[in-house]
Motif scaffolding. Structure first.
Motif, PDB file in Angstrom:
ATOM      1  N   PRO A  28       0.791  -1.242   0.000  1.00 36.62           N
ATOM      2  CA  PRO A  28       0.000   0.000   0.000  1.00 36.62           C
ATOM      3  C   PRO A  28       0.818   1.284   0.000  1.00 36.62           C
ATOM      4  O   PRO A  28       0.250   2.368  -0.182  1.00 36.62           O
ATOM      5  N   TYR A  29       2.114   1.189   0.193  1.00 37.37           N
ATOM      6  CA  TYR A  29       2.937   2.396   0.365  1.00 37.37           C
ATOM      7  C   TYR A  29       3.829   2.620  -0.855  1.00 37.37           C
ATOM      8  O   TYR A  29       4.789   1.883  -1.090  1.00 37.37           O
ATOM      9  N   ALA A  30       3.523   3.677  -1.586  1.00 37.32           N
ATOM     10  CA  ALA A  30       4.297   3.979  -2.797  1.00 37.32           C
ATOM     11  C   ALA A  30       5.739   4.329  -2.459  1.00 37.32           C
ATOM     12  O   ALA A  30       6.643   4.163  -3.290  1.00 37.32           O
ATOM     13  N   ALA A  31       5.979   4.806  -1.237  1.00 36.57           N
ATOM     14  CA  ALA A  31       7.328   5.206  -0.844  1.00 36.57           C
ATOM     15  C   ALA A  31       8.238   4.019  -0.547  1.00 36.57           C
ATOM     16  O   ALA A  31       9.442   4.205  -0.360  1.00 36.57           O
ATOM     17  N   ALA A  32       7.670   2.835  -0.485  1.00 37.41           N
ATOM     18  CA  ALA A  32       8.469   1.640  -0.198  1.00 37.41           C
ATOM     19  C   ALA A  32       8.856   0.952  -1.503  1.00 37.41           C
ATOM     20  O   ALA A  32       7.996   0.511  -2.271  1.00 37.41           O
ATOM     21  N   GLN A  33      10.139   0.882  -1.752  1.00 36.81           N
ATOM     22  CA  GLN A  33      10.648   0.191  -2.938  1.00 36.81           C
ATOM     23  C   GLN A  33      10.910  -1.265  -2.586  1.00 36.81           C
ATOM     24  O   GLN A  33      11.677  -1.569  -1.666  1.00 36.81           O
ATOM     25  N   VAL A  34      10.299  -2.177  -3.312  1.00 32.92           N
ATOM     26  CA  VAL A  34      10.412  -3.613  -3.036  1.00 32.92           C
ATOM     27  C   VAL A  34      11.233  -4.269  -4.139  1.00 32.92           C
ATOM     28  O   VAL A  34      10.901  -4.162  -5.323  1.00 32.92           O
ATOM     29  N   THR A  35      12.315  -4.930  -3.744  1.00 34.81           N
ATOM     30  CA  THR A  35      13.191  -5.610  -4.703  1.00 34.81           C
ATOM     31  C   THR A  35      13.327  -7.072  -4.313  1.00 34.81           C
ATOM     32  O   THR A  35      13.624  -7.384  -3.158  1.00 34.81           O
ATOM     33  N   ARG A  36      13.086  -7.962  -5.269  1.00 32.63           N
ATOM     34  CA  ARG A  36      13.244  -9.389  -5.040  1.00 32.63           C
ATOM     35  C   ARG A  36      14.522  -9.879  -5.725  1.00 32.63           C
ATOM     36  O   ARG A  36      14.792  -9.510  -6.873  1.00 32.63           O
ATOM     37  N   VAL A  37      15.277 -10.712  -5.031  1.00 26.52           N
ATOM     38  CA  VAL A  37      16.476 -11.311  -5.602  1.00 26.52           C
ATOM     39  C   VAL A  37      16.375 -12.822  -5.375  1.00 26.52           C
ATOM     40  O   VAL A  37      16.503 -13.304  -4.252  1.00 26.52           O
ATOM     41  N   GLU A  38      16.145 -13.547  -6.447  1.00 24.57           N
ATOM     42  CA  GLU A  38      15.954 -14.994  -6.320  1.00 24.57           C
ATOM     43  C   GLU A  38      17.285 -15.700  -6.112  1.00 24.57           C
ATOM     44  O   GLU A  38      18.260 -15.444  -6.831  1.00 24.57           O
ATOM     45  N   TYR A  39      17.317 -16.564  -5.127  1.00 27.83           N
ATOM     46  CA  TYR A  39      18.491 -17.418  -4.912  1.00 27.83           C
ATOM     47  C   TYR A  39      18.342 -18.723  -5.694  1.00 27.83           C
ATOM     48  O   TYR A  39      19.276 -19.174  -6.358  1.00 27.83           O
ATOM     49  N   SER A  40      17.174 -19.317  -5.593  1.00 28.53           N
ATOM     50  CA  SER A  40      16.817 -20.513  -6.355  1.00 28.53           C
ATOM     51  C   SER A  40      15.302 -20.601  -6.314  1.00 28.53           C
ATOM     52  O   SER A  40      14.652 -19.872  -5.560  1.00 28.53           O
ATOM     53  N   PRO A  41      14.688 -21.480  -7.108  1.00 28.64           N
ATOM     54  CA  PRO A  41      13.225 -21.564  -7.091  1.00 28.64           C
ATOM     55  C   PRO A  41      12.675 -21.775  -5.673  1.00 28.64           C
ATOM     56  O   PRO A  41      13.116 -22.654  -4.951  1.00 28.64           O
ATOM     57  N   GLY A  42      11.747 -20.920  -5.293  1.00 35.32           N
ATOM     58  CA  GLY A  42      11.161 -21.008  -3.963  1.00 35.32           C
ATOM     59  C   GLY A  42      11.967 -20.328  -2.875  1.00 35.32           C
ATOM     60  O   GLY A  42      11.555 -20.319  -1.711  1.00 35.32           O
ATOM     61  N   ARG A  43      13.104 -19.735  -3.256  1.00 37.17           N
ATOM     62  CA  ARG A  43      13.983 -19.110  -2.271  1.00 37.17           C
ATOM     63  C   ARG A  43      14.335 -17.712  -2.767  1.00 37.17           C
ATOM     64  O   ARG A  43      15.213 -17.540  -3.624  1.00 37.17           O
ATOM     65  N   THR A  44      13.652 -16.716  -2.220  1.00 31.64           N
ATOM     66  CA  THR A  44      13.779 -15.351  -2.699  1.00 31.64           C
ATOM     67  C   THR A  44      14.154 -14.411  -1.568  1.00 31.64           C
ATOM     68  O   THR A  44      13.466 -14.353  -0.539  1.00 31.64           O
ATOM     69  N   ASN A  45      15.250 -13.672  -1.745  1.00 29.66           N
ATOM     70  CA  ASN A  45      15.598 -12.588  -0.839  1.00 29.66           C
ATOM     71  C   ASN A  45      14.715 -11.384  -1.151  1.00 29.66           C
ATOM     72  O   ASN A  45      14.278 -11.192  -2.292  1.00 29.66           O
ATOM     73  N   LEU A  46      14.503 -10.568  -0.131  1.00 27.11           N
ATOM     74  CA  LEU A  46      13.677  -9.375  -0.307  1.00 27.11           C
ATOM     75  C   LEU A  46      14.411  -8.172   0.255  1.00 27.11           C
ATOM     76  O   LEU A  46      14.984  -8.246   1.347  1.00 27.11           O
ATOM     77  N   ILE A  47      14.408  -7.074  -0.498  1.00 31.30           N
ATOM     78  CA  ILE A  47      14.973  -5.817  -0.007  1.00 31.30           C
ATOM     79  C   ILE A  47      13.869  -4.765  -0.023  1.00 31.30           C
ATOM     80  O   ILE A  47      13.264  -4.519  -1.073  1.00 31.30           O
ATOM     81  N   ILE A  48      13.601  -4.180   1.142  1.00 32.57           N
ATOM     82  CA  ILE A  48      12.646  -3.077   1.253  1.00 32.57           C
ATOM     83  C   ILE A  48      13.443  -1.806   1.498  1.00 32.57           C
ATOM     84  O   ILE A  48      14.186  -1.703   2.479  1.00 32.57           O
ATOM     85  N   THR A  49      13.287  -0.819   0.631  1.00 34.40           N
ATOM     86  CA  THR A  49      14.025   0.434   0.736  1.00 34.40           C
ATOM     87  C   THR A  49      13.058   1.590   0.930  1.00 34.40           C
ATOM     88  O   THR A  49      12.106   1.743   0.162  1.00 34.40           O
ATOM     89  N   ILE A  50      13.312   2.384   1.950  1.00 34.31           N
ATOM     90  CA  ILE A  50      12.515   3.585   2.199  1.00 34.31           C
ATOM     91  C   ILE A  50      13.469   4.769   2.232  1.00 34.31           C
ATOM     92  O   ILE A  50      14.430   4.785   3.009  1.00 34.31           O
ATOM     93  N   THR A  51      13.200   5.737   1.405  1.00 34.11           N
ATOM     94  CA  THR A  51      14.060   6.918   1.294  1.00 34.11           C
ATOM     95  C   THR A  51      13.424   8.091   2.005  1.00 34.11           C
ATOM     96  O   THR A  51      12.214   8.341   1.853  1.00 34.11           O
ATOM     97  N   GLY A  52      14.233   8.808   2.788  1.00 35.42           N
ATOM     98  CA  GLY A  52      13.734   9.927   3.575  1.00 35.42           C
ATOM     99  C   GLY A  52      13.529  11.195   2.772  1.00 35.42           C
ATOM    100  O   GLY A  52      13.647  11.209   1.539  1.00 35.42           O
ATOM    101  N   THR A  53      13.271  12.261   3.497  1.00 40.73           N
ATOM    102  CA  THR A  53      12.921  13.536   2.868  1.00 40.73           C
ATOM    103  C   THR A  53      14.136  14.361   2.457  1.00 40.73           C
ATOM    104  O   THR A  53      13.984  15.390   1.796  1.00 40.73           O
ATOM    105  N   ALA A  54      15.331  13.918   2.863  1.00 47.19           N
ATOM    106  CA  ALA A  54      16.552  14.639   2.509  1.00 47.19           C
ATOM    107  C   ALA A  54      17.696  13.636   2.428  1.00 47.19           C
ATOM    108  O   ALA A  54      17.628  12.552   3.014  1.00 47.19           O
TER     109      ALA A  54
END
Length: 384
Positions: free
Chosen positions: A37-63
């Motif tokens: 629901p949050y446009a400010a949250a950047q979601v990045t998936r990095v697959e290690y193997s099928p069924g095994r996915t790393n996730l990176i959530i990035t939130i950038t501040g106002t400055a």
């Protein structure tokens, strides 16, 4: 702060997803949906193997500003016999003071606490400088696969500090040992025990390695003032098929708990050289292999970030919080190989019930971790 009911619901759902040494993609999908629901949250998936996915959530501040990382693994160990548990191991059962389930302490509690803080910052529109980056990783319990993959791909290269939410009993851990697991295989030739001259005893080959390895480790006399000495233990040994046959194969495995004074690459080179030397004897055929070696974390207790976490934890908990060493290894063993050095703190809710029947986390510890993470993130990023 996020409501207690919602915080417990997130932790309960994480526990209910059965990510036993795999299936982390299902956990990653659930976490990603929380941030959808949050446009400010950047979601990045990095697959290690099928069924095994790393996730990176990035939130950038106002400055522009510093970048603070948080890492938590999504996998858990097997629960053993479910019938031995007071509550089903993947129920996430909530009692008045505890949450039960495999991974409650190690370490879905710490991961859920960080998730709650990020969701709260987004929902409240809390201003901050810089960036927060959450790593939800795969394969920690069996080799730090996810942290290694994300480090190699550069996701940690620009961090200014990192928290790893492993269960530290809300103590501040700033250093830990490394690990080297190794196996030596001996190849011989089978024969009847009444005609040993027709065979080559593989167990006797291992007996040549064992004392030489012990002697090599005995030369490592340096003692770290916090972590203590390098430790070496032979933990597995097997060979042969039956009592009246000369064994054609034998295996020995050992475990080293290393300290910064002895880099793991140097130790592995010395061990490999020892096997090479023994193999110069035409009757000896040994082969050594290493399994996911992990570097020690050479932390600094006086680092400003370490001091900040300690101060905020003490203020929140209203008692002195010690700076300690972790007896095991963590994903820090991989993150220290990023392009630049940054302080790493291991700090999270939990207790000694990890990997045990009836694993649990105290609700008060979980909620306190959320409060502490929130303050660390805001104060570290907004400091000049």
């Amino acid at each position: 702060m996020v409501e207690q009911k919602n915080a417990l619901s997130i932790l309960q759902r994480l526990i209910q997803i059965q990510s036993i040494n795999q299936n982390e993609a299902a956990v990653a999908d659930y976490i990603a949906d929380l941030f959808h629901p949050y446009a400010a949250a950047q979601v990045t998936r990095v697959e290690y193997s099928p069924g095994r996915t790393n996730l990176i959530i990035t939130i950038t501040g106002t400055a522009p500003g510093k970048i603070l990382g948080f890492s938590g693994h999504m996998d858990v160990v097997a629960p053993g016999n479910p019938q031995a548990w007071q509550y089903p191991p993947f129920s996430g059962q909530i009692t008045p003071d505890r949450v039960y389930g495999r991974g409650a302490t190690d370490m879905k509690g710490g991961l859920a606490a960080a998730i709650c803080v990020l969701l709260d910052l987004l929902a409240a529109g809390t201003p901050f400088k810089g960036q927060i980056r959450l790593f939800a990783t795969v394969g920690e319990e069996t080799g730090e696969y996810g942290a290694a993959q994300l480090t190699k791909q550069g996701f940690a290269d620009d961090l200014d500090a990192l928290i790893i939410g492993e269960p530290s009993q809300l103590k501040v851990e700033y250093t830990h040992r490394g690990v080297i697991d190794y196996t030596v295989m001996a190849q011989g030739k089978g024969a009847h025990s009444a005609r040993p001259e027709l065979g080559v005893n593989a167990i006797e080959k291992l007996l040549q390695f064992y004392p030489r390895m012990a002697a090599l480790m005995a030369t490592k006399t340096e003692v770290d003032p916090v972590l203590g000495p390098l430790l070496h233990n032979v933990t597995l040994i097997s060979g042969g098929d039956q009592i009246n046959s000369i064994p054609a194969r034998a295996m020995l495995s050992g475990n080293l708990r290393t300290i910064p004074a002895y880099p793991i690459k140097d130790l592995m080179q010395e061990m490999t050289a020892l096997v090479t030397e023994l193999n110069k004897n035409e009757d000896t055929a040994l082969k050594i292999s290493f399994h996911y070696p992990e570097s020690p974390l050479p932390g600094n207790p006086k680092a400003p970030f370490v001091q900040l976490v300690q101060k905020i934890a003490a203020q929140t908990l209203q008692h002195k919080v010690p700076l300690v060493a972790d007896v095991g290894a963590t994903e820090a063993s991989e993150y220290i190989h990023a392009a630049k050095r940054f302080p790493i703190v291991i700090f999270g809710p939990g207790n000694d019930s990890s990997h045990q029947v009836d694993e649990y986390i105290l609700i008060k510890d979980y909620l306190n971790a959320i409060r502490i993470y929130h303050q660390v993130m805001v104060q570290f990023l907004n400091a000049d």
